[in-house]
Design an enzyme around this catalytic site. Structure first.
Site, PDB file in Angstrom:
ATOM      1  N   GLU A 405       1.003  -1.271  -0.143  1.00 12.92           N
ATOM      2  CA  GLU A 405       0.017  -0.067  -0.205  1.00 12.92           C
ATOM      3  C   GLU A 405       0.999   1.495  -0.185  1.00 12.92           C
ATOM      4  O   GLU A 405       1.729   1.405   1.068  1.00 12.92           O
ATOM      5  CB  GLU A 405      -0.830   0.033   1.164  1.00 12.92           C
ATOM      6  N   CYS A 439      -2.862   8.540   3.918  1.00 13.87           N
ATOM      7  CA  CYS A 439      -2.600   7.974   2.388  1.00 13.87           C
ATOM      8  C   CYS A 439      -3.955   8.430   1.685  1.00 13.87           C
ATOM      9  O   CYS A 439      -4.106   8.652   0.493  1.00 13.87           O
ATOM     10  CB  CYS A 439      -2.422   6.841   2.336  1.00 13.87           C
TER      11      CYS A 439
END
Length: 655
Positions: A405, A439
């Protein structure tokens, strides 16, 4: 001294207020209902018959202002979740006074659109209930958090050694984990592993794997359930640690603990479901089975921005699938990771199944990626490091599994008919919550021309109230960034932005820096007139910096939205069904949100993960995530046997 007025047409809310008035013996003249002229007449008559004061009101004045008011009421009253929609459903009327949460009564409208439904013999999994966040509006909870902050402060400066095969290991080098709000405070000293420690930890994990993989799934899941239970009992302690070690404000820190609890409970239930549904297809004389087996040793490299949730996520998934783990947390969250490892140990996890190995990326990280006995690397972090992980793993013999990720450059589209109240609040929260260090944070607002000036005027004014402050103060909205390196990197990008666009808002945080003895404070910064190809519109900044991009129409908005290397989260604020449908279909990102903020995904409810440069493989907290830690295997057996040879035990007994 206080005269209360309750304005609503929800009979349950009004009756609740009336019951409280009677319970607290509030004088009738100090309490009234308020209802709109022409609506709820039966309720008004009933109130008057009970001797209850009921004030009836109606808008008065300018035509345009009045029309805006009525349109707002119309939108509220015809919404799918509106109380008034349910009053027209004869089947639901007897239950109007009951609590929907207590009765399990569905709140969906009776007239559902026609959809294609897939029927299963049994549900994919039992309904999952997310752990509730703490309500800090309650004095009791605020006091518990203050107490926990005091307790964590009392433990500051302790040493946290490596943990290999269940044994603490001290090293020659230590990393000082600092409080971002007050860097003179050392939260803890975290041992730094060397290459020899990596080899020992992997060897311990290999040995533990031989036994752990054969432990029944229900017993492995029970460890996760117990860990979730312990974490829930100590949630204030762990939330306070997230505040002090990683600079997360109270609510953000508490939500991080809720997410960690959810991962344990969800993956435990999911693994039981997966193991109970072995695929079997037999033909005459032959049995064919497909099942999932653990892969081996998993290296988990977790980031600091969700210190509890990210370390718990991959660790819990790997463990319950039957693997063993070497956990390399970010040093900035090393104390949190050490305490989480202890929770798994307390929950009954055998020694060696989970090994704690913080250290430098170029030593511990590189060695773990290249180690021949490491089967899976689960990484969370920035794109540059993610690419290195992928490249190093690909260069090893065989095909090492990589789960990555790697960030985002997320955008929210503001349509010309958007609800500005909702849009401005959503953009500000998603851009500056936790100082933009998510994020999923909104770093681009793509605004369609007709509404651009109005949106900008209100957004900038609202943003000026968002000052930075210490994470441990409950009123703080924008905390410090994580460390000095992040501080300098964000300031460099702000300098770049001033050359590329107009800096419309830059909140001065120098006083906080000075008052905290060098705290890493960066005030919210907004750039306007940003070109879509500008660096601040394309590069991940990971700080409280927002770029506003003006576009002509929805076509250009979607083009700009998609013209990005990242594709993690995104959203749109619009009232146009046609534009909403286009955005839903054409905006390419892993998680897309309509008329709400784009951060705060919940386990199972909104499985999380991106496309393009934002990640590799399945979504976190979703039904496919566990399978990445498993190998699908097929076993075929010929059942036309000619008999079995006796086992060694039987042969010995015969002889």
């Amino acid at each position: 001294h206080i005269h209360s007025a309750f304005a609503s047409h929800n009979i349950r809310s009004l009756c609740h207020a009336l019951a409280l008035r009677q319970l607290l013996d509030v004088p009738q003249e100090a309490f009234e209902w308020q209802m709109l002229y022409g609506m709820g007449n039966p309720m008004k008559r009933a109130a008057v018959q009970m001797g209850q004061r009921c004030r009836v009101y109606t808008p008065f004045g300018e035509m345009m202002s009045g029309m805006a008011y009525f349109i707002r009421r119309l939108l509220e009253n015809t919404a799918n979740e509106s109380f008034l929609r349910h009053t027209g459903d004869e089947a639901s009327e007897p239950a109007l006074l009951t609590n929907p949460e207590a009765t399990g009564r569905e709140t969906t409208p009776p007239e559902e659109p026609v959809v294609i439904r897939y029927e299963f013999e049994e549900p994919i999994m039992d309904p999952f209930k997310n752990a509730p966040n703490t309500d800090f509006a309650l004095q009791e909870n605020r006091q518990r958090m203050l107490t926990a902050l005091g307790q964590v402060r009392a433990e500051m400066g302790h040493e946290y050694p490596l943990l290999i095969a269940g044994q603490p290991v001290k090293t020659a080098e230590w990393y000082e984990s600092l409080n971002p709000s007050r860097p003179r405070e050392i939260v803890g000293k975290v041992a730094q592993a060397d290459q020899a420690a990596v080899d020992r930890a992997v060897a311990a994990a290999v040995d533990a794997f031989q036994l752990w993989r054969d432990v029944p799934v229900t017993e492995r899941a029970a460890v996760l359930f117990k860990a979730a239970e312990i974490l829930a009992e100590r949630r204030f302690e762990f939330a306070a640690l997230a505040v002090l070690e990683c600079g997360k404000p109270w609510r953000e820190a508490d939500a991080d603990i809720s997410e960690a609890i959810d991962y344990c409970n969800y993956y435990g239930k999911e693994m039981i479901r997966v193991s109970d549904h072995v695929r079997r297809r037999d033909i005459a004389g032959e049995i064919n089975e497909l099942f999932y087996a653990p892969r081996g040793v998993v290296a988990v490299m977790s980031h600091w921005n969700f210190p509890a949730a990210l370390a718990t996520n991959a660790t819990a998934a790997a463990i319950v699938a039957g693997n063993s783990v070497v956990l390399m947390p970010a040093n900035q969250a090393g104390v949190m990771a050490a305490k989480l490892v202890k929770i798994f140990e307390e929950a009954g996890l055998p020694a060696g199944v989970l090994n704690y190995l913080p250290g430098a990326d170029d030593t511990v990280g590189e060695t773990l990626i290249k180690h021949r006995r490491v089967a899976v690397v689960a990484f969370t972090g920035d794109l540059a490091r993610g690419r290195r992980v992928y490249e190093r793993a690909a260069a090893q013999p065989g095909f090492k599994k990589v789960i990555a990720e790697t960030g985002g450059k997320n955008a929210i589209i503001i349509d010309s008919d958007a609800d500005l109240d909702a849009a401005i609040g959503g953009v500000l929260e998603c851009a500056f919550g936790y100082a933009g260090q998510k994020c999923s944070a909104c770093s681009r607002a793509i605004v369609i021309a007709p509404i651009y000036d109005r949106f900008l005027e209100r957004l900038l004014e609202a943003a000026r109230s968002k000052s930075a402050g210490p994470a441990d103060e409950p009123t703080t909205a924008v905390p410090p960034v994580i460390d000095q390196a992040a501080f300098e990197r964000i300031r460099e990008m702000i300098a770049v932005g001033k050359q590329e666009a107009n800096c419309a808002v830059e909140i001065d945080a120098s006083q906080q820096v000075e008052a905290s003895g060098g705290g890493y404070y960066v005030g919210p910064t907004i750039f306007t007139d940003v070109r879509p190809d500008a660096r601040i519109a394309r590069e991940e900044i990971f700080g409280p910096v927002l770029a506003i991009i003006k576009v002509a129409d929805i076509d250009e908005a979607i083009r700009v939205f998609n013209d990005c290397d990242y594709a993690l989260t995104g959203g749109i604020y619009s009232r146009s069904p046609a534009n909403l449908e286009r955005a839903r279909r054409e905006c390419a990102c892993g998680n897309f949100y309509i008329n709400r903020g784009i951060t705060g995904a919940k386990v199972d409810l909104q499985p999380f993960g991106g496309l393009k440069s934002s990640g590799v493989d399945s979504k976190v907290g979703g039904p496919d995530y566990l399978l990445q830690f498993c190998e699908p295997r097929t076993v075929t057996e010929n059942t036309l046997r000619r008999g079995f040879a006796p086992s060694e035990e039987v042969q010995e007994a015969i002889s």
